[in-house]
Design a protein around this motif. Structure first.
Motif, PDB file in Angstrom:
ATOM      1  N   PRO A 180      75.840  30.294  48.620  1.00 10.86           N
ATOM      2  CA  PRO A 180      74.825  30.948  49.457  1.00 10.86           C
ATOM      3  C   PRO A 180      74.833  32.480  49.404  1.00 10.86           C
ATOM      4  O   PRO A 180      73.753  33.074  49.269  1.00 10.86           O
ATOM      5  CB  PRO A 180      75.120  30.402  50.865  1.00 10.86           C
ATOM      6  N   PRO A 181      75.991  33.172  49.479  1.00 12.68           N
ATOM      7  CA  PRO A 181      75.901  34.641  49.412  1.00 12.68           C
ATOM      8  C   PRO A 181      75.250  35.125  48.105  1.00 12.68           C
ATOM      9  O   PRO A 181      74.467  36.075  48.103  1.00 12.68           O
ATOM     10  CB  PRO A 181      77.368  35.095  49.474  1.00 12.68           C
ATOM     11  N   VAL A 182      75.568  34.415  47.011  1.00 10.76           N
ATOM     12  CA  VAL A 182      74.996  34.789  45.714  1.00 10.76           C
ATOM     13  C   VAL A 182      73.493  34.520  45.712  1.00 10.76           C
ATOM     14  O   VAL A 182      72.678  35.370  45.331  1.00 10.76           O
ATOM     15  CB  VAL A 182      75.667  33.950  44.600  1.00 10.76           C
ATOM     16  N   LEU A 183      73.131  33.322  46.168  1.00 10.49           N
ATOM     17  CA  LEU A 183      71.721  32.923  46.108  1.00 10.49           C
ATOM     18  C   LEU A 183      70.879  33.695  47.127  1.00 10.49           C
ATOM     19  O   LEU A 183      69.699  33.962  46.889  1.00 10.49           O
ATOM     20  CB  LEU A 183      71.598  31.415  46.321  1.00 10.49           C
ATOM     21  N   LEU A 184      71.475  34.080  48.267  1.00  8.56           N
ATOM     22  CA  LEU A 184      70.739  34.914  49.227  1.00  8.56           C
ATOM     23  C   LEU A 184      70.443  36.274  48.607  1.00  8.56           C
ATOM     24  O   LEU A 184      69.348  36.811  48.758  1.00  8.56           O
ATOM     25  CB  LEU A 184      71.551  35.086  50.513  1.00  8.56           C
ATOM     26  N   ALA A 185      71.418  36.817  47.891  1.00 15.91           N
ATOM     27  CA  ALA A 185      71.196  38.110  47.235  1.00 15.91           C
ATOM     28  C   ALA A 185      70.099  37.995  46.177  1.00 15.91           C
ATOM     29  O   ALA A 185      69.352  38.942  45.933  1.00 15.91           O
ATOM     30  CB  ALA A 185      72.497  38.610  46.616  1.00 15.91           C
ATOM     31  N   LEU A 186      70.003  36.817  45.570  1.00 16.83           N
ATOM     32  CA  LEU A 186      68.977  36.610  44.536  1.00 16.83           C
ATOM     33  C   LEU A 186      67.641  36.183  45.146  1.00 16.83           C
ATOM     34  O   LEU A 186      66.695  35.875  44.436  1.00 16.83           O
ATOM     35  CB  LEU A 186      69.460  35.555  43.534  1.00 16.83           C
ATOM     36  N   ASP A 187      67.576  36.125  46.482  1.00 20.47           N
ATOM     37  CA  ASP A 187      66.341  35.749  47.198  1.00 20.47           C
ATOM     38  C   ASP A 187      65.882  34.331  46.845  1.00 20.47           C
ATOM     39  O   ASP A 187      64.679  34.056  46.732  1.00 20.47           O
ATOM     40  CB  ASP A 187      65.224  36.759  46.870  1.00 20.47           C
ATOM     41  N   ALA A 188      66.851  33.448  46.656  1.00 16.50           N
ATOM     42  CA  ALA A 188      66.527  32.105  46.154  1.00 16.50           C
ATOM     43  C   ALA A 188      65.775  31.276  47.185  1.00 16.50           C
ATOM     44  O   ALA A 188      65.824  31.532  48.389  1.00 16.50           O
ATOM     45  CB  ALA A 188      67.822  31.392  45.770  1.00 16.50           C
ATOM     46  N   ARG A 189      65.098  30.282  46.673  1.00 17.05           N
ATOM     47  CA  ARG A 189      64.361  29.325  47.502  1.00 17.05           C
ATOM     48  C   ARG A 189      64.855  27.930  47.161  1.00 17.05           C
ATOM     49  O   ARG A 189      65.204  27.648  46.019  1.00 17.05           O
ATOM     50  CB  ARG A 189      62.858  29.464  47.249  1.00 17.05           C
ATOM     51  N   VAL A 190      64.892  27.084  48.171  1.00 13.31           N
ATOM     52  CA  VAL A 190      65.392  25.720  47.982  1.00 13.31           C
ATOM     53  C   VAL A 190      64.191  24.795  47.877  1.00 13.31           C
ATOM     54  O   VAL A 190      63.280  24.856  48.707  1.00 13.31           O
ATOM     55  CB  VAL A 190      66.270  25.295  49.190  1.00 13.31           C
ATOM     56  N   ILE A 191      64.183  23.957  46.837  1.00 14.62           N
ATOM     57  CA  ILE A 191      63.080  22.997  46.674  1.00 14.62           C
ATOM     58  C   ILE A 191      63.561  21.660  47.222  1.00 14.62           C
ATOM     59  O   ILE A 191      64.489  21.047  46.689  1.00 14.62           O
ATOM     60  CB  ILE A 191      62.674  22.835  45.196  1.00 14.62           C
ATOM     61  N   LEU A 192      62.924  21.244  48.309  1.00 17.88           N
ATOM     62  CA  LEU A 192      63.275  19.970  48.934  1.00 17.88           C
ATOM     63  C   LEU A 192      62.202  18.951  48.585  1.00 17.88           C
ATOM     64  O   LEU A 192      61.008  19.272  48.560  1.00 17.88           O
ATOM     65  CB  LEU A 192      63.336  20.141  50.456  1.00 17.88           C
ATOM     66  N   VAL A 193      62.627  17.734  48.320  1.00 18.44           N
ATOM     67  CA  VAL A 193      61.657  16.695  47.964  1.00 18.44           C
ATOM     68  C   VAL A 193      61.954  15.434  48.777  1.00 18.44           C
ATOM     69  O   VAL A 193      63.109  15.081  49.004  1.00 18.44           O
ATOM     70  CB  VAL A 193      61.676  16.418  46.436  1.00 18.44           C
ATOM     71  N   SER A 194      60.864  14.792  49.216  1.00 21.64           N
ATOM     72  CA  SER A 194      60.991  13.501  49.908  1.00 21.64           C
ATOM     73  C   SER A 194      59.838  12.635  49.423  1.00 21.64           C
ATOM     74  O   SER A 194      59.020  13.078  48.594  1.00 21.64           O
ATOM     75  CB  SER A 194      60.898  13.687  51.422  1.00 21.64           C
ATOM     76  N   GLY A 195      59.722  11.432  49.972  1.00 21.81           N
ATOM     77  CA  GLY A 195      58.602  10.565  49.620  1.00 21.81           C
ATOM     78  C   GLY A 195      57.264  11.201  49.953  1.00 21.81           C
ATOM     79  O   GLY A 195      56.222  10.844  49.406  1.00 21.81           O
ATOM     80  N   GLU A 196      57.281  12.193  50.843  1.00 26.47           N
ATOM     81  CA  GLU A 196      56.034  12.860  51.268  1.00 26.47           C
ATOM     82  C   GLU A 196      55.633  13.971  50.307  1.00 26.47           C
ATOM     83  O   GLU A 196      54.559  14.525  50.434  1.00 26.47           O
ATOM     84  CB  GLU A 196      56.224  13.506  52.652  1.00 26.47           C
ATOM     85  N   GLY A 197      56.513  14.361  49.403  1.00 28.23           N
ATOM     86  CA  GLY A 197      56.203  15.451  48.472  1.00 28.23           C
ATOM     87  C   GLY A 197      57.269  16.532  48.531  1.00 28.23           C
ATOM     88  O   GLY A 197      58.335  16.329  49.095  1.00 28.23           O
ATOM     89  N   GLU A 198      56.932  17.696  47.916  1.00 26.95           N
ATOM     90  CA  GLU A 198      57.907  18.786  47.829  1.00 26.95           C
ATOM     91  C   GLU A 198      57.569  19.898  48.801  1.00 26.95           C
ATOM     92  O   GLU A 198      56.409  20.132  49.120  1.00 26.95           O
ATOM     93  CB  GLU A 198      57.877  19.394  46.409  1.00 26.95           C
ATOM     94  N   ARG A 199      58.588  20.617  49.246  1.00 29.80           N
ATOM     95  CA  ARG A 199      58.353  21.879  49.954  1.00 29.80           C
ATOM     96  C   ARG A 199      59.402  22.894  49.501  1.00 29.80           C
ATOM     97  O   ARG A 199      60.477  22.513  49.026  1.00 29.80           O
ATOM     98  CB  ARG A 199      58.364  21.703  51.467  1.00 29.80           C
ATOM     99  N   GLU A 200      59.032  24.163  49.663  1.00 32.60           N
ATOM    100  CA  GLU A 200      59.896  25.247  49.187  1.00 32.60           C
ATOM    101  C   GLU A 200      60.316  26.066  50.397  1.00 32.60           C
ATOM    102  O   GLU A 200      59.470  26.526  51.149  1.00 32.60           O
ATOM    103  CB  GLU A 200      59.070  26.101  48.219  1.00 32.60           C
TER     104      GLU A 200
END
Ligand SMILES: Cc1cc2nc3c(=O)[nH]c(=O)nc-3n(C[C@H](O)[C@H](O)[C@H](O)COP(=O)(O)OP(=O)(O)OC[C@H]3O[C@@H](n4cnc5c(N)ncnc54)[C@H](O)[C@@H]3O)c2cc1C
Ligand code: FES
Ligand code: FES
Length: 472
Positions: free
Chosen positions: A309-329
């Motif tokens: 997380p500290p690395v990815l926060l610095a890189l301004d990362a986004r998490v791609i979550l997926v479920s049966g309903e589709g994806e969200r970022e």
């Protein structure tokens, strides 16, 4: 109940009555293959190391050393495992065994099979090449193996004495062939269900049906829970093999990293193109762990002291979550909601992590831990900085270990943006950083030490960057 099919030391095995929480190590030893040892059962000692085959981009096979104590046997259906018994014998030692023996690299011998396995993985590593600085053996291959009595010098000598595999080495020849691939599996047992679904849709359906399901990726957290906390899941859904979680895509706007790729695979495939990740990878656990650990698992545990997380926060990362309903970022900065809590619903999988492009030109990662290698951080800091004409045009600072969740150091960022990148400004900002978060006292470090380390980290980053010539 389905059998679990494995190729073990070159021979096909079809294993009946496998339970979801049976580790590979326990099963191997129950079969009389007692070369692999149990030292710690938590990924720390490497005595249980075995070789797992995986495909190379060129269509051949790579041998990776992994901790047999953390792998669930059911999660290996279709795959190929080689133990120390499959490398050499008393009558015909493998070159790695021979070098360890003649250089005094083994005393009580408890750790030796694990060292042999990790060294064999490095011996056959396709990229290893002899050069002017020796035989190309990277000693980090054995960072996850502990020896209590020999001392590491003779072990290192053995590693550095190894040549290239000889012409006609049967294992080297077999690595030119494609690796067996993971196969789907569904087990229903009295101790719970284990699923290795064939598609993402099937995995999401299972998660939707079973809110109590345990998602399994590399197993480096779950295996520890199973062994030491006796954790059990009614339903386990293994996901690391799904193609949608194994993407590595560069677009003009972002880089997408599949949540199921091992850190070693990411390290290899990124080949230094994301300097902050490149700096971080070697500081994460050991090669044995990195061969299994995934970004999905690191964010899935939502630990406040996870390193990504500290690395990815610095890189301004986004998490791609997926479920049966589709994806969200979801921006990673909005992903954590409390101690080991996140916005992810039980029906959602982390499919990938997206890093916006272009990358900030200057970055650094600092992990403060009791040991420099193979340790959990007391404090971790990721920094990504852009300067324009000597003025800070953007900066993101991710922190781990100083609050109930990983956080951005927003006050420090505000103190830097628009300011000249000078020693005086950085000293003031470092005081602000010292007061970010709510660091606690625990067995790793005191709150006061953690706060002091935050301040020092920004000063260190400044000095490192000015030393390497960032314009101020
Ligand atoms: C010896 C040792 C050293 C370690 N050193 C470090 C270290 O230096 N730094 C550090 O940060 N961690 C460290 N860890 C912890 C661990 O290796 C990491 O957290 C790793 O990233 C977990 O990934 P995994 O794929 O093995 O997770 P798993 O064990 O498979 O899963 C972990 C959790 O995440 C969930 N999960 C997995 N994949 C997904 C997904 N795609 N979507 C949603 N949820 C998911 C699982 O349900 C589970 O709850 C260490 C562990 C060990 C045993
Ligand atoms: S037994 Fe120690 S790492 Fe597996
Ligand atoms: S030889 Fe005894 S622990 Fe290594």
């Amino acid at each position: 109940m389905m059998n679990v099919d494995l190729t073990l030391n070159g021979q096909p095995r079809s294993i009946p009555d496998v339970l979801p929480h049976t580790t590979l190590l326990n099963w191997l030893r129950s079969q009389g293959l007692t070369g692999s040892k149990e030292g710690c059962a938590e990924g720390e000692c490497g005595a249980c190391a075995v070789l797992l085959s995986r495909p190379t981009a060129e269509g051949g096979t790579r041998l990776e050393s992994v901790n047999g104590c953390l792998l669930m046997l059911a999660g290996l259906n279709g795959q190929e495992v080689r133990t120390v018994e499959g490398l050499g014998s008393v009558a015909a030692l493998h070159p790695v065994q021979h070098e360890l023996a003649v250089r005094g690299g083994s005393q009580c011998g408890y750790c030796t099979p694990g060292f042999v396995v990790s060294m064999a993985a490095e011996y056959y590593r396709p990229e290893r090449q002899a050069g002017e600085h020796g035989n190309g053996f990277e000693l980090e291959a054995i960072h996850g193996n502990l020896c209590r009595c020999t001392g590491y010098r003779p072990i290192r000598d053995a590693a550095q004495a190894l040549g290239q595999p000889a012409e006609g080495d049967t294992l080297a020849e077999s690595l030119k062939q494609p690796s067996p691939l993971p196969r789907p599996l569904a087990l229903t047992t009295p101790s719970g269900e284990f699923h290795r679904p064939s598609t993402l849709a099937e995995a999401l359906h299972l998660l939707g049906e079973h809110p109590d399901a345990r998602i399994l990726a590399g197993g480096t957290d779950w295996g520890v829970d199973v062994n030491l906390k006796h954790a059990r899941a009614a339903v386990t859904v293994a996901v690391e093999h799904l193609p949608e979680l194994n993407t590595l895509v560069w677009t003009p706007d972002y880089l997408e990293l599949g949540a199921g790729l091992s850190l070693s695979e990411l390290e290899r495939r990124l080949a230094g193109q994301v300097p902050l990740l490149h700096e971080w990878f070697p500081q994460f656990a050991s090669r044995l762990i990195r061969n299994r650990a995934t970004l999905g698992g690191n964010l899935g545990t939502a630990s406040p002291i996870g390193d990504s997380p500290p690395v990815l926060l610095a890189l301004d990362a986004r998490v791609i979550l997926v479920s049966g309903e589709g994806e969200r970022e979801v921006p990673l900065s909005e992903y954590f909601t409390g101690y080991r809590q996140t916005v992810r619903s039980l029906a959602e999988l982390i499919r990938a992590v997206r890093i916006p492009l272009p990358l900030a030109p200057v970055s650094g990662f600092y992990k403060i831990a009791k040991r420099p290698l193979d340790d959990i951080s007391s404090v971790a800091v990721g920094i990504a900085l852009s300067l324009e004409g000597g003025v800070v045009s953007s900066v993101r600072i991710g922190l781990g270990g100083v609050a109930a969740t990983p956080i951005r150091a927003l006050k420090t960022e505000a103190a830097l943006i628009g300011q000249p990148w000078t020693s005086a400004v950085v000293r003031l900002a470092a005081r602000v950083l010292k007061a970010e978060g709510t660091p606690l006292d625990d067995h790793r470090a005191s709150g006061a030490y953690r706060a002091a380390m935050l301040e020092q980290t920004l000063l260190k980053f400044f000095h490192e960057q000015t030393e390497v010539g960032v314009r101020v």
